[in-house]
Scaffold this motif. Structure first.
Motif, PDB file in Angstrom:
ATOM      1  N   VAL A   4      -1.411  -8.440  -0.650  1.00 45.78           N
ATOM      2  CA  VAL A   4      -0.492  -9.290  -0.901  1.00 45.78           C
ATOM      3  C   VAL A   4      -1.419 -10.706  -1.009  1.00 45.78           C
ATOM      4  O   VAL A   4      -3.113 -10.470   0.055  1.00 45.78           O
ATOM      5  CB  VAL A   4       0.518 -10.058   0.270  1.00 45.78           C
ATOM      6  CG1 VAL A   4      -0.021  -9.579   1.962  1.00 45.78           C
ATOM      7  CG2 VAL A   4       0.754 -11.048  -0.080  1.00 45.78           C
ATOM      8  N   ALA A  39       2.127  -5.778  -5.880  1.00 45.47           N
ATOM      9  CA  ALA A  39       2.854  -5.536  -5.435  1.00 45.47           C
ATOM     10  C   ALA A  39       2.536  -3.903  -5.313  1.00 45.47           C
ATOM     11  O   ALA A  39       2.318  -3.536  -6.480  1.00 45.47           O
ATOM     12  CB  ALA A  39       4.205  -5.943  -5.904  1.00 45.47           C
ATOM     13  N   PRO A  40       3.754  -2.735  -4.719  1.00 48.17           N
ATOM     14  CA  PRO A  40       4.058  -1.699  -4.752  1.00 48.17           C
ATOM     15  C   PRO A  40       4.597  -1.053  -6.388  1.00 48.17           C
ATOM     16  O   PRO A  40       5.800  -2.030  -6.365  1.00 48.17           O
ATOM     17  CB  PRO A  40       4.256  -0.967  -3.694  1.00 48.17           C
ATOM     18  CG  PRO A  40       4.988  -2.142  -2.922  1.00 48.17           C
ATOM     19  CD  PRO A  40       4.498  -3.548  -3.604  1.00 48.17           C
ATOM     20  N   SER A  74       3.878  -0.059   8.647  1.00 43.41           N
ATOM     21  CA  SER A  74       3.802  -0.243   7.344  1.00 43.41           C
ATOM     22  C   SER A  74       2.481  -0.749   6.693  1.00 43.41           C
ATOM     23  O   SER A  74       1.243  -1.121   7.709  1.00 43.41           O
ATOM     24  CB  SER A  74       4.502  -0.972   6.555  1.00 43.41           C
ATOM     25  OG  SER A  74       5.134  -2.100   6.698  1.00 43.41           O
ATOM     26  N   TRP A  75       2.424  -0.690   5.120  1.00 48.76           N
ATOM     27  CA  TRP A  75       0.595  -2.087   4.529  1.00 48.76           C
ATOM     28  C   TRP A  75       1.301  -2.525   3.503  1.00 48.76           C
ATOM     29  O   TRP A  75       2.719  -2.123   2.892  1.00 48.76           O
ATOM     30  CB  TRP A  75      -0.367  -1.002   4.951  1.00 48.76           C
ATOM     31  CG  TRP A  75      -0.020   0.492   3.651  1.00 48.76           C
ATOM     32  CD1 TRP A  75       0.829   1.257   3.497  1.00 48.76           C
ATOM     33  CD2 TRP A  75      -0.045   0.039   1.815  1.00 48.76           C
ATOM     34  NE1 TRP A  75       0.346   2.010   2.268  1.00 48.76           N
ATOM     35  CE2 TRP A  75      -0.047   1.412   1.512  1.00 48.76           C
ATOM     36  CE3 TRP A  75      -1.066  -0.872   1.798  1.00 48.76           C
ATOM     37  CZ2 TRP A  75       0.389   1.249   0.314  1.00 48.76           C
ATOM     38  CZ3 TRP A  75      -1.250  -0.752  -0.027  1.00 48.76           C
ATOM     39  CH2 TRP A  75      -0.615   0.371  -0.924  1.00 48.76           C
ATOM     40  N   GLU A  76       0.707  -3.875   3.136  1.00 54.29           N
ATOM     41  CA  GLU A  76       1.060  -3.848   1.852  1.00 54.29           C
ATOM     42  C   GLU A  76       0.156  -5.101   1.281  1.00 54.29           C
ATOM     43  O   GLU A  76      -1.502  -5.042   2.801  1.00 54.29           O
ATOM     44  CB  GLU A  76       2.053  -4.931   2.152  1.00 54.29           C
ATOM     45  CG  GLU A  76       1.113  -6.545   3.015  1.00 54.29           C
ATOM     46  CD  GLU A  76       3.232  -6.931   3.453  1.00 54.29           C
ATOM     47  OE1 GLU A  76       4.170  -7.192   2.906  1.00 54.29           O
ATOM     48  OE2 GLU A  76       2.146  -7.907   3.230  1.00 54.29           O
ATOM     49  N   ARG A 134       7.675 -10.059   2.460  1.00 61.97           N
ATOM     50  CA  ARG A 134       6.691  -8.894   2.312  1.00 61.97           C
ATOM     51  C   ARG A 134       6.551  -7.838   2.061  1.00 61.97           C
ATOM     52  O   ARG A 134       8.440  -8.078   1.114  1.00 61.97           O
ATOM     53  CB  ARG A 134       6.582  -8.805   4.249  1.00 61.97           C
ATOM     54  CG  ARG A 134       6.029  -9.741   4.685  1.00 61.97           C
ATOM     55  CD  ARG A 134       5.007  -9.578   6.468  1.00 61.97           C
ATOM     56  NE  ARG A 134       4.874 -10.477   6.599  1.00 61.97           N
ATOM     57  CZ  ARG A 134       3.882 -10.564   6.963  1.00 61.97           C
ATOM     58  NH1 ARG A 134       3.070 -10.662   5.931  1.00 61.97           N
ATOM     59  NH2 ARG A 134       3.468 -11.487   7.404  1.00 61.97           N
ATOM     60  N   ARG A 135       6.729  -7.561   1.069  1.00 63.47           N
ATOM     61  CA  ARG A 135       6.511  -6.280   0.006  1.00 63.47           C
ATOM     62  C   ARG A 135       6.341  -5.593   0.516  1.00 63.47           C
ATOM     63  O   ARG A 135       4.737  -5.072   0.526  1.00 63.47           O
ATOM     64  CB  ARG A 135       6.546  -6.376  -1.536  1.00 63.47           C
ATOM     65  CG  ARG A 135       7.423  -7.744  -2.132  1.00 63.47           C
ATOM     66  CD  ARG A 135       6.872  -8.181  -3.491  1.00 63.47           C
ATOM     67  NE  ARG A 135       7.523  -9.717  -3.771  1.00 63.47           N
ATOM     68  CZ  ARG A 135       7.893  -9.208  -5.260  1.00 63.47           C
ATOM     69  NH1 ARG A 135       8.371  -8.067  -6.044  1.00 63.47           N
ATOM     70  NH2 ARG A 135       9.306 -10.436  -5.851  1.00 63.47           N
ATOM     71  N   SER A 136       6.639  -3.857   1.474  1.00 60.74           N
ATOM     72  CA  SER A 136       5.619  -3.097   2.048  1.00 60.74           C
ATOM     73  C   SER A 136       6.038  -2.258   1.547  1.00 60.74           C
ATOM     74  O   SER A 136       7.010  -1.995   0.477  1.00 60.74           O
ATOM     75  CB  SER A 136       6.753  -3.437   3.319  1.00 60.74           C
ATOM     76  OG  SER A 136       6.002  -2.247   3.923  1.00 60.74           O
ATOM     77  N   ALA A 137       4.910  -1.588   1.379  1.00 61.28           N
ATOM     78  CA  ALA A 137       4.741  -0.087   0.268  1.00 61.28           C
ATOM     79  C   ALA A 137       5.363   1.202   2.059  1.00 61.28           C
ATOM     80  O   ALA A 137       4.572   2.622   1.637  1.00 61.28           O
ATOM     81  CB  ALA A 137       3.455   0.574   0.712  1.00 61.28           C
ATOM     82  N   TYR A 174      -0.896  -0.398  -8.029  1.00 58.74           N
ATOM     83  CA  TYR A 174      -0.505  -2.191  -8.098  1.00 58.74           C
ATOM     84  C   TYR A 174      -0.650  -2.399  -8.690  1.00 58.74           C
ATOM     85  O   TYR A 174      -2.101  -2.006  -9.758  1.00 58.74           O
ATOM     86  CB  TYR A 174      -1.455  -2.639  -6.547  1.00 58.74           C
ATOM     87  CG  TYR A 174      -0.733  -1.959  -5.212  1.00 58.74           C
ATOM     88  CD1 TYR A 174      -0.204  -3.678  -4.339  1.00 58.74           C
ATOM     89  CD2 TYR A 174      -0.758  -1.031  -4.055  1.00 58.74           C
ATOM     90  CE1 TYR A 174       0.423  -2.554  -3.081  1.00 58.74           C
ATOM     91  CE2 TYR A 174       0.056  -0.850  -3.874  1.00 58.74           C
ATOM     92  CZ  TYR A 174       0.321  -1.813  -2.374  1.00 58.74           C
ATOM     93  OH  TYR A 174       1.383  -1.645  -1.568  1.00 58.74           O
ATOM     94  N   THR A 190      -2.731  -5.497   4.615  1.00 54.10           N
ATOM     95  CA  THR A 190      -2.514  -5.902   5.568  1.00 54.10           C
ATOM     96  C   THR A 190      -1.700  -4.961   6.115  1.00 54.10           C
ATOM     97  O   THR A 190      -0.393  -4.344   5.353  1.00 54.10           O
ATOM     98  CB  THR A 190      -1.265  -7.141   5.717  1.00 54.10           C
ATOM     99  OG1 THR A 190      -1.722  -8.558   4.838  1.00 54.10           O
ATOM    100  CG2 THR A 190      -0.451  -7.257   7.013  1.00 54.10           C
TER     101      THR A 190
END
Length: 301
Positions: free
Chosen positions: A71, A14-15, A67-69, A34-37, A22, A82
């Protein structure tokens, strides 16, 4: 794009919210949400004239990104980068990210900058068997950018996945699909009238795309969002399961229980959310639906 709403025992990366770096989060503390950056760490495209921008989009040099993440165990095997592209032709009643629906609302990002982010995580991908997943919105809204992003990732030896409804499958060239290792295909209904009510669109393009993928030997994970009172009718689930059972390259089916966690976003955007009073499916209903898929010999998660 779909989301998983169950508790996971996987480790999410996670960010930290400061510099885009990360770090692992304890396994027992992570819901599969989802935890988005956002677009942090990826530069927006340089200022250019309208004509220059249009030409760059058509060439696939620039894409509209939400956005992106990073995970684990959600969007394909291993740890995934993603990328969520902006723009979607469907209007799913249960969409949990309505802020991805319009391409104009995304951030313009340069292909080279996004590929640099992919390259940054090569050690993570190699260690976990992960890779790049392109989601949305609907990634096939931007086939030129998507195709070049997939090609660039494959040239680095990265496993590639697209998460799509399949409605725009005709936009995917054979060359683009040659650079896809796995398709997460959202089949939102098995009955045309239910699909229309759920998404505002026709079902057949998705079925056509699934057959095309199977014929060319592309691996698929099927995703089905279970919404009480909307997609849960036994005959609707049977129709999805019967179709999926004909697709030789499907390796798993994910039954995703509905949750209205996106309701606040709809309200902030001034959009009417029709499923506000719809409950999450009961454990018994989820098991019934999973059983319908298992009865066709499918691997269900």
């Amino acid at each position: 794009m779909t989301a998983t709403f169950e508790t996971s025992t996987s480790c999410v990366v996670a960010p930290d919210g400061i510099n885009g770096e990360y770090e692992p989060v304890p396994e027992d503390a992570v819901p599969r949400v989802r935890r988005s950056a956002g677009t942090a760490g990826i530069a927006t495209a340089p200022v250019m004239t309208h004509a220059e921008h249009v030409a760059a989009v058509r060439a696939g040099d620039i894409g509209s990104m939400h956005s992106w993440e990073l995970v684990t165990a959600v969007d394909g095997p291993g740890t995934r980068l993603t990328v969520f592209l902006a723009g979607c032709p469907l209007r799913c009643l249960y969409c949990h990210n309505p802020d991805t629906l319009k391409m104009k609302d995304g951030e313009p990002v340069a292909l080279a900058d996004l590929l640099a982010r992919v390259r940054r995580y090569l050690p993570v991908f190699r260690a976990t068997g992960g890779g790049l997943t392109v989601s949305g919105g609907e990634p096939l809204m931007q086939p030129a950018f998507l195709g070049r992003l997939l090609r660039g990732a494959r040239e680095m030896g990265v496993h590639t996945t697209i998460d799509t409804s399949g409605f725009l499958g005709a936009h995917a060239s054979e060359a683009l699909l040659d650079d896809v290792d796995l398709v997460l295909l959202d089949i939102k209904s098995g009955l045309p009238e239910t699909y229309q009510a759920t998404t505002g669109r026709a079902l057949e393009p998705t079925l056509d795309f699934s057959r095309r993928l199977a014929d060319r030997g592309t691996e698929m994970w099927i995703r089905f969002v279970l919404v009480p009172g909307l997609t849960d009718a036994p005959e609707n689930v049977d129709a999805v399961a019967d179709h999926v059972a004909t697709l030789a390259t499907v390796s798993r089916v994910e039954v995703l229980p509905f949750h209205n966690m996106g309701r606040d976003k709809w309200e902030r955007l001034g959009m009417a959310y029709e499923l506000g009073d719809t409950p999450a499916p009961s454990a018994a209903l989820v098991e019934r639906v999973r059983g319908q898929f298992r009865a066709r010999g499918l691997s269900v998660y």
